[in-house]
Design a protein around this motif. Structure first.
Motif, PDB file in Angstrom:
ATOM      1  N   VAL A 104       6.026  36.824 -21.490  1.00 22.75           N
ATOM      2  CA  VAL A 104       6.882  38.001 -21.628  1.00 22.75           C
ATOM      3  C   VAL A 104       7.893  38.045 -20.488  1.00 22.75           C
ATOM      4  O   VAL A 104       9.083  38.336 -20.692  1.00 22.75           O
ATOM      5  CB  VAL A 104       6.033  39.289 -21.649  1.00 22.75           C
ATOM      6  N   THR A 105       7.439  37.738 -19.280  1.00 25.25           N
ATOM      7  CA  THR A 105       8.329  37.743 -18.120  1.00 25.25           C
ATOM      8  C   THR A 105       9.457  36.733 -18.296  1.00 25.25           C
ATOM      9  O   THR A 105      10.642  37.051 -18.084  1.00 25.25           O
ATOM     10  CB  THR A 105       7.548  37.415 -16.835  1.00 25.25           C
ATOM     11  N   GLU A 106       9.110  35.514 -18.689  1.00 27.49           N
ATOM     12  CA  GLU A 106      10.135  34.470 -18.843  1.00 27.49           C
ATOM     13  C   GLU A 106      11.123  34.839 -19.941  1.00 27.49           C
ATOM     14  O   GLU A 106      12.331  34.572 -19.820  1.00 27.49           O
ATOM     15  CB  GLU A 106       9.476  33.130 -19.145  1.00 27.49           C
ATOM     16  N   ALA A 107      10.641  35.438 -21.017  1.00 26.98           N
ATOM     17  CA  ALA A 107      11.537  35.838 -22.113  1.00 26.98           C
ATOM     18  C   ALA A 107      12.514  36.904 -21.635  1.00 26.98           C
ATOM     19  O   ALA A 107      13.723  36.839 -21.919  1.00 26.98           O
ATOM     20  CB  ALA A 107      10.724  36.350 -23.297  1.00 26.98           C
ATOM     21  N   ILE A 222      18.923  40.874 -11.368  1.00 25.29           N
ATOM     22  CA  ILE A 222      18.116  41.390 -12.470  1.00 25.29           C
ATOM     23  C   ILE A 222      16.867  40.534 -12.664  1.00 25.29           C
ATOM     24  O   ILE A 222      15.802  41.041 -13.026  1.00 25.29           O
ATOM     25  CB  ILE A 222      18.950  41.510 -13.766  1.00 25.29           C
ATOM     26  N   GLU A 223      16.978  39.223 -12.400  1.00 23.12           N
ATOM     27  CA  GLU A 223      15.786  38.379 -12.474  1.00 23.12           C
ATOM     28  C   GLU A 223      14.765  38.778 -11.412  1.00 23.12           C
ATOM     29  O   GLU A 223      13.562  38.918 -11.707  1.00 23.12           O
ATOM     30  CB  GLU A 223      16.145  36.905 -12.309  1.00 23.12           C
ATOM     31  N   ARG A 227      10.971  40.129 -12.229  1.00 21.07           N
ATOM     32  CA  ARG A 227       9.807  39.382 -11.754  1.00 21.07           C
ATOM     33  C   ARG A 227       8.958  40.224 -10.792  1.00 21.07           C
ATOM     34  O   ARG A 227       7.726  40.174 -10.830  1.00 21.07           O
ATOM     35  CB  ARG A 227      10.246  38.081 -11.086  1.00 21.07           C
ATOM     36  N   ALA A 228       9.609  40.989  -9.950  1.00 20.83           N
ATOM     37  CA  ALA A 228       8.862  41.807  -8.984  1.00 20.83           C
ATOM     38  C   ALA A 228       7.999  42.838  -9.698  1.00 20.83           C
ATOM     39  O   ALA A 228       6.826  43.028  -9.361  1.00 20.83           O
ATOM     40  CB  ALA A 228       9.821  42.486  -8.021  1.00 20.83           C
ATOM     41  N   LEU A 233       1.863  43.684 -13.679  1.00 17.37           N
ATOM     42  CA  LEU A 233       1.314  43.894 -15.015  1.00 17.37           C
ATOM     43  C   LEU A 233       0.058  43.077 -15.254  1.00 17.37           C
ATOM     44  O   LEU A 233      -0.113  41.985 -14.740  1.00 17.37           O
ATOM     45  CB  LEU A 233       2.339  43.526 -16.084  1.00 17.37           C
ATOM     46  N   VAL A 234      -0.784  43.618 -16.118  1.00 24.16           N
ATOM     47  CA  VAL A 234      -1.959  42.893 -16.623  1.00 24.16           C
ATOM     48  C   VAL A 234      -1.948  43.078 -18.127  1.00 24.16           C
ATOM     49  O   VAL A 234      -2.204  44.175 -18.622  1.00 24.16           O
ATOM     50  CB  VAL A 234      -3.271  43.430 -16.030  1.00 24.16           C
ATOM     51  N   LEU A 235      -1.596  42.011 -18.861  1.00 21.14           N
ATOM     52  CA  LEU A 235      -1.527  42.085 -20.324  1.00 21.14           C
ATOM     53  C   LEU A 235      -2.750  41.465 -20.967  1.00 21.14           C
ATOM     54  O   LEU A 235      -3.322  40.555 -20.404  1.00 21.14           O
ATOM     55  CB  LEU A 235      -0.264  41.379 -20.821  1.00 21.14           C
TER      56      LEU A 235
END
Length: 235
Positions: A104-107, A222-223, A227-228, A233-235
């Motif tokens: 999700v982060t990379e997307a 924005i990246e 990322r920070a 998050l814990v998905l």
């Protein structure tokens, strides 16, 4: 494609395939009228019930519009699907599947870097004013829920300012799909006021880069921002 117990394709999916093939080939275009149910059923060797089921699926996706009656507006017509229809479908798929947080982060990084870079070049005065309004809203003494709404609006406005409708809808769908977990991360923060202030500062920096037309800096900021926060998050 789904199959019946006998191993043959489900009839309504055969109808879906038939319609989709003609849409993707360009044989049927927005504004074109589909053949009547009876004709489609006879052409494909399917039951009229199967045809109706396939058309209901396409109508729910916003691809066709069916009007009962005998006038010029009656029948089933291909319509230009609103962009949000794509976003809703993607959002639902993201909601019912379990994607690793890194995916999700990379997307998000890929899409929002692209949007920030384009927005730095294409943004209008109206875009910057709209972004400023969301920043001003974030300056109030907001709780996580209200801040999250302003945060989402800020990111969506950047995607809109980039001027790419498809990237915009993909960004909205992914952002909305993780709305709950992002909000949970805000609520779980021990010092919410400190986190809120840091997020405000990061948004202001992004806004400044957009205002200056600095494409590389806007994309990098924005990246780093995404990322920070996704690191919490814990998905």
């Amino acid at each position: 494609m789904g199959e019946t117990r006998s191993g043959r394709p489900a009839t309504y999916e055969m109808v879906l395939d038939h319609v989709e093939q003609r849409l993707t080939s360009g044989e049927w275009r927005p504004g074109d009228r589909l053949p009547p149910e009876r004709e489609l059923a006879a052409r494909l060797g399917a039951s009229r019930q199967a045809v109706r089921e396939a058309l209901r699926v396409l109508q729910a996706q916003g691809v066709i519009r069916s009007q009962v009656g005998t006038g010029t507006d009656s029948g089933t017509v291909v319509v230009p699907a609103p962009a949000r229809a794509l976003g809703r479908v993607l959002q639902l798929h993201l909601a019912v599947d379990s994607f690793p947080v890194v995916d999700v982060t990379e997307a998000r990084v890929m899409l929002e870097r692209f949007s920030a870079s384009l927005a730095a070049r294409r943004r209008t005065a109206a875009d910057l004013l709209a972004l400023t309004a969301e920043l001003d809203a974030m300056d109030a003494d907001l709780g996580p829920e209200e801040f999250s709404d302003a945060d989402i609006a800020f990111h969506v406005l950047i995607a809109g300012a980039a001027g790419n409708r498809l990237v915009n809808e993909l960004t909205v769908a992914i952002r909305e799909s993780v709305r709950g977990v992002l909000l949970d991360a805000m609520r779980a923060q021990g010092d919410w006021a400190a986190l809120r202030e840091r997020l405000r500062a990061e948004h202001r920096q992004i806004h400044a880069a957009l205002t200056d037309g600095d494409r590389a800096r806007a994309a990098d900021l924005i990246e780093a921002h995404i990322r920070a926060f996704h690191g919490r998050l814990v998905l």
